[in-house]
Design a protein around this motif. Structure first.
Motif: not given
Length: 152
Positions: A11-16, A24-28, A57-58, A73-75
């Motif tokens: 859940l924190a790729t270099p671009a997102l 819900h999964l919020r992407l910023t 799983s989600y 998604p893996d936090t």
């Protein structure tokens, strides 16, 4: 409905960057670490619906190299792992795996990596491709193309 592809997404790729809120999964948009100089990132706020898979799983829908996939998604980490058709052991049905030959923008990286999780480990090649989640996309997103998995 589209075919299901097994993917481990963190859940924190270099671009997102990503946060979870009320199912819900919020992407910023925003860079968690430096991007390659030629990377194109479209950054705006977006919401992504999470799919509940029998309370086990989600997943979220994503597009990697023009292929629609279901991502887990893996936090707990910062890497994007995509199970690939190169994987001959432990990755599931080959017809549902990411296939680099179906992408016009796939690029090889120079590194390989072992990723360890509580449920097992994977071996991956460094790779780059266009990735889209919701309204956010990255033209040259770094990810790890899984070629072997030991995950029950």
């Amino acid at each position: 409905m589209f075919p299901r592809i097994f993917v481990c997404l963190t859940l924190a790729t270099p671009a997102l960057s990503w946060t979870s809120s009320h199912g819900h999964l919020r992407l910023t948009g925003g860079a968690a670490r430096p991007l390659p100089a030629d990377a194109t990132v479209r950054a705006e706020r977006s919401r992504q619906l999470m799919h509940n898979n029998g309370d086990v799983s989600y997943t979220i829908s994503m597009v990697v190299g023009n292929q629609t996939i279901e991502a887990v998604p893996d936090t707990g980490s910062f890497d994007l792992l995509v199970f690939s058709s190169l994987c001959k052991f432990g990755c599931g049905n080959p017809k549902f795996l990411y296939n680099r030959t179906q992408s016009l923008n796939f690029e090889h990286g120079q590194n390989y990596q072992e990723h360890s999780f509580g449920s097992g480990k994977t071996m991956s090649y460094e790779a780059y491709d266009t990735v889209r989640a919701g309204n956010l996309w990255s033209k040259r997103q770094l990810f790890w193309e899984v070629y072997s998995a030991d995950m029950p």
